[in-house]
Design an enzyme around this catalytic site. Structure first.
Site, PDB file in Angstrom:
ATOM      1  N   GLY A  90      55.835 -70.949 -17.997  1.00 13.47           N
ATOM      2  CA  GLY A  90      56.134 -70.178 -17.510  1.00 13.47           C
ATOM      3  C   GLY A  90      56.592 -69.382 -15.690  1.00 13.47           C
ATOM      4  O   GLY A  90      55.181 -70.130 -15.536  1.00 13.47           O
ATOM      5  N   ARG A 122      59.922 -75.800 -20.951  1.00 14.73           N
ATOM      6  CA  ARG A 122      58.757 -76.236 -21.475  1.00 14.73           C
ATOM      7  C   ARG A 122      58.912 -77.448 -22.354  1.00 14.73           C
ATOM      8  O   ARG A 122      60.456 -77.899 -22.502  1.00 14.73           O
ATOM      9  CB  ARG A 122      58.882 -75.367 -22.573  1.00 14.73           C
ATOM     10  CG  ARG A 122      57.967 -73.881 -21.320  1.00 14.73           C
ATOM     11  CD  ARG A 122      57.706 -73.026 -22.395  1.00 14.73           C
ATOM     12  NE  ARG A 122      57.217 -71.597 -21.647  1.00 14.73           N
ATOM     13  CZ  ARG A 122      57.070 -71.455 -21.550  1.00 14.73           C
ATOM     14  NH1 ARG A 122      55.177 -72.117 -21.599  1.00 14.73           N
ATOM     15  NH2 ARG A 122      56.372 -69.911 -21.091  1.00 14.73           N
ATOM     16  N   ASP A 145      47.345 -73.723 -18.763  1.00 14.59           N
ATOM     17  CA  ASP A 145      47.082 -74.854 -20.217  1.00 14.59           C
ATOM     18  C   ASP A 145      47.808 -75.862 -20.279  1.00 14.59           C
ATOM     19  O   ASP A 145      46.874 -77.205 -20.478  1.00 14.59           O
ATOM     20  CB  ASP A 145      46.220 -74.133 -20.996  1.00 14.59           C
ATOM     21  CG  ASP A 145      45.582 -74.666 -21.619  1.00 14.59           C
ATOM     22  OD1 ASP A 145      44.328 -74.924 -21.596  1.00 14.59           O
ATOM     23  OD2 ASP A 145      45.706 -75.396 -22.693  1.00 14.59           O
ATOM     24  N   THR A 193      50.289 -69.179 -12.825  1.00 10.62           N
ATOM     25  CA  THR A 193      50.201 -67.880 -14.275  1.00 10.62           C
ATOM     26  C   THR A 193      50.257 -66.709 -13.872  1.00 10.62           C
ATOM     27  O   THR A 193      48.654 -66.773 -13.392  1.00 10.62           O
ATOM     28  CB  THR A 193      49.705 -69.163 -15.575  1.00 10.62           C
ATOM     29  OG1 THR A 193      50.046 -67.656 -16.066  1.00 10.62           O
ATOM     30  CG2 THR A 193      48.066 -69.260 -15.835  1.00 10.62           C
ATOM     31  N   ASP A 247      49.665 -65.143 -16.532  1.00  9.94           N
ATOM     32  CA  ASP A 247      48.358 -63.959 -17.436  1.00  9.94           C
ATOM     33  C   ASP A 247      46.690 -64.458 -16.540  1.00  9.94           C
ATOM     34  O   ASP A 247      45.753 -64.078 -17.323  1.00  9.94           O
ATOM     35  CB  ASP A 247      48.097 -65.302 -18.363  1.00  9.94           C
ATOM     36  CG  ASP A 247      49.162 -64.722 -18.933  1.00  9.94           C
ATOM     37  OD1 ASP A 247      49.611 -63.862 -19.167  1.00  9.94           O
ATOM     38  OD2 ASP A 247      49.399 -65.461 -20.039  1.00  9.94           O
ATOM     39  N   ASP A 288      44.636 -66.851 -16.739  1.00 14.36           N
ATOM     40  CA  ASP A 288      43.544 -67.047 -17.900  1.00 14.36           C
ATOM     41  C   ASP A 288      43.094 -69.010 -17.839  1.00 14.36           C
ATOM     42  O   ASP A 288      42.829 -69.620 -18.443  1.00 14.36           O
ATOM     43  CB  ASP A 288      44.312 -67.074 -19.574  1.00 14.36           C
ATOM     44  CG  ASP A 288      45.635 -67.921 -19.064  1.00 14.36           C
ATOM     45  OD1 ASP A 288      46.517 -68.158 -18.594  1.00 14.36           O
ATOM     46  OD2 ASP A 288      46.463 -67.996 -20.278  1.00 14.36           O
ATOM     47  N   ARG A 343      49.585 -62.714 -23.795  1.00 13.92           N
ATOM     48  CA  ARG A 343      49.353 -63.313 -25.004  1.00 13.92           C
ATOM     49  C   ARG A 343      47.556 -63.930 -25.388  1.00 13.92           C
ATOM     50  O   ARG A 343      47.113 -63.546 -26.687  1.00 13.92           O
ATOM     51  CB  ARG A 343      49.613 -64.315 -24.916  1.00 13.92           C
ATOM     52  CG  ARG A 343      49.939 -64.182 -26.941  1.00 13.92           C
ATOM     53  CD  ARG A 343      50.531 -66.701 -26.666  1.00 13.92           C
ATOM     54  NE  ARG A 343      50.041 -67.434 -26.151  1.00 13.92           N
ATOM     55  CZ  ARG A 343      49.952 -68.464 -25.439  1.00 13.92           C
ATOM     56  NH1 ARG A 343      51.906 -68.740 -26.733  1.00 13.92           N
ATOM     57  NH2 ARG A 343      50.073 -69.356 -24.701  1.00 13.92           N
ATOM     58  N   LYS A 360      48.603 -33.485 -18.989  1.00 13.17           N
ATOM     59  CA  LYS A 360      49.930 -33.532 -19.784  1.00 13.17           C
ATOM     60  C   LYS A 360      50.253 -34.182 -20.367  1.00 13.17           C
ATOM     61  O   LYS A 360      51.218 -34.143 -20.232  1.00 13.17           O
ATOM     62  CB  LYS A 360      50.822 -32.944 -18.611  1.00 13.17           C
ATOM     63  CG  LYS A 360      50.233 -31.089 -17.710  1.00 13.17           C
ATOM     64  CD  LYS A 360      50.041 -30.119 -19.052  1.00 13.17           C
ATOM     65  CE  LYS A 360      49.865 -29.145 -18.331  1.00 13.17           C
ATOM     66  NZ  LYS A 360      50.391 -27.727 -19.549  1.00 13.17           N
TER      67      LYS A 360
END
Length: 322
Positions: A11, A72, A103, A127, A129, A131, A173, A216
């Protein structure tokens, strides 16, 4: 070292272009030829490899996405397919490969280093993320975070005007960092992340408590790895009567011009990757820890228990959302 190649994989994330720019210019500064691999590992298989010059990366530092394109390539897991890519690297005389991605991209680089010892590989964490082990921050995380904050700030205006609960579904994810940091930044009442088991009934009680004391609107931040925003809304409706609306931010989080922080991080990591190749290092990922540039062997990066979710920040969000 005379020739290296660089590719972006998986990505896309804002700041990838800045990282490629740093790799190219630092290499050329050190009299190393640089080749760009277009379309990630797919381009490596198809020999879509072309020499890059200083001008090739001009006017790219501010651009989102990746001008090398990304794809990918699950078939790269097959040994015979990898050998095609390795053969193409050898054909061009490539001695070092810089892989920018997450990864899966790192695992491809590790396989190349194992199966072709004369080609060194270095990974740069790209990335949104956040991660990847071995680094406090990945390229693109800060930009995605700011995109979420800007979007939710606008959604909050509508939530307040109509006294509604809004459920914001963000990317993440397996890692809840985007939801966590964004949730704290926008003052979300609840943050739902993969790292912490969440009782939807407790979430509903927190929202109901806020309503009874005059609140509210409410913001619930959900990482996609836990559940969809729609599923969260359906579960909440079982316990509390609120007019809940769902906003899925989706791929908007991947786009946009990188923030200054991501541009600086990408530049530093790209330059450090070249330093490692010149030092003869291989099968390592670059990163930053406590504002110090570091590198970590791929084997250590792949240890699932290494990435540290910040539970202190998570607890703080709960304390501030009373």
């Amino acid at each position: 070292m005379k020739k290296i190649a660089v590719l972006t994989s998986g990505g896309d994330s804002p700041g990838m272009n800045a990282a490629v720019r740093a790799v190219v210019r630092k290499a050329i500064y050190n009299n190393i030829e640089v080749y760009g691999v277009y379309q990630g590992y797919q381009g490596l298989i198809n020999d879509d490899i072309h020499k890059l010059e200083l001008g090739s990366v001009g006017d790219t530092i501010q651009r989102g996405g990746t001008f090398l394109y990304s794809a990918r390539c699950p078939e790269f897991k097959e040994p015979e397919v990898r050998q095609k890519g390795i053969a193409n690297l050898r054909k061009h005389g490539i001695e070092g490969l810089v892989v920018i991605g997450g990864d899966g991209s790192y695992r491809g680089a590790q396989r190349i280093s194992e199966e072709c010892t004369e080609i060194q590989t270095v990974g740069i964490p790209g990335t949104i993320d956040n991660d990847i082990n071995g680094t406090d921050f990945t390229i693109g995380f800060d930009t995605a975070l700011n995109t979420i904050i800007e979007s939710v700030d606008k959604i909050r205006d509508t939530a307040s005007s109509h006294a509604r609960t809004f459920i914001i579904e963000v990317m993440g994810r397996d890692c809840g960092d985007l939801a966590l940091w964004a949730g704290l930044s926008v003052g979300a009442e609840t943050i739902i992340v993969p790292e912490v088991e969440t009782d939807i009934k407790e979430v509903a009680e927190r929202i109901d408590h806020g309503i009874k004391r005059g609140k509210k609107h409410s913001i619930v931040m959900v990482a996609e790895g836990c559940m969809t925003g729609e599923a969260c809304a359906q579960e909440l409706s079982k316990y509390v009567n609120v007019d809940a609306r769902v906003s899925v931010l989706g791929h908007i989080q991947r786009g946009g011009s990188p923030t200054g922080q991501d541009r600086v991080l990408a530049s530093r990591l790209g330059g450090h990757a070249i330093d490692l190749l010149m030092q003869g290092e291989t099968a390592r990922g670059v990163g930053i820890r406590d504002n110090v540039l570091r590198s970590t062997p791929f084997d250590e990066i792949f240890r699932a228990d290494e990435h540290q979710f910040d539970y202190n920040i998570y607890e703080l969000t709960k304390e501030l959302s009373i």
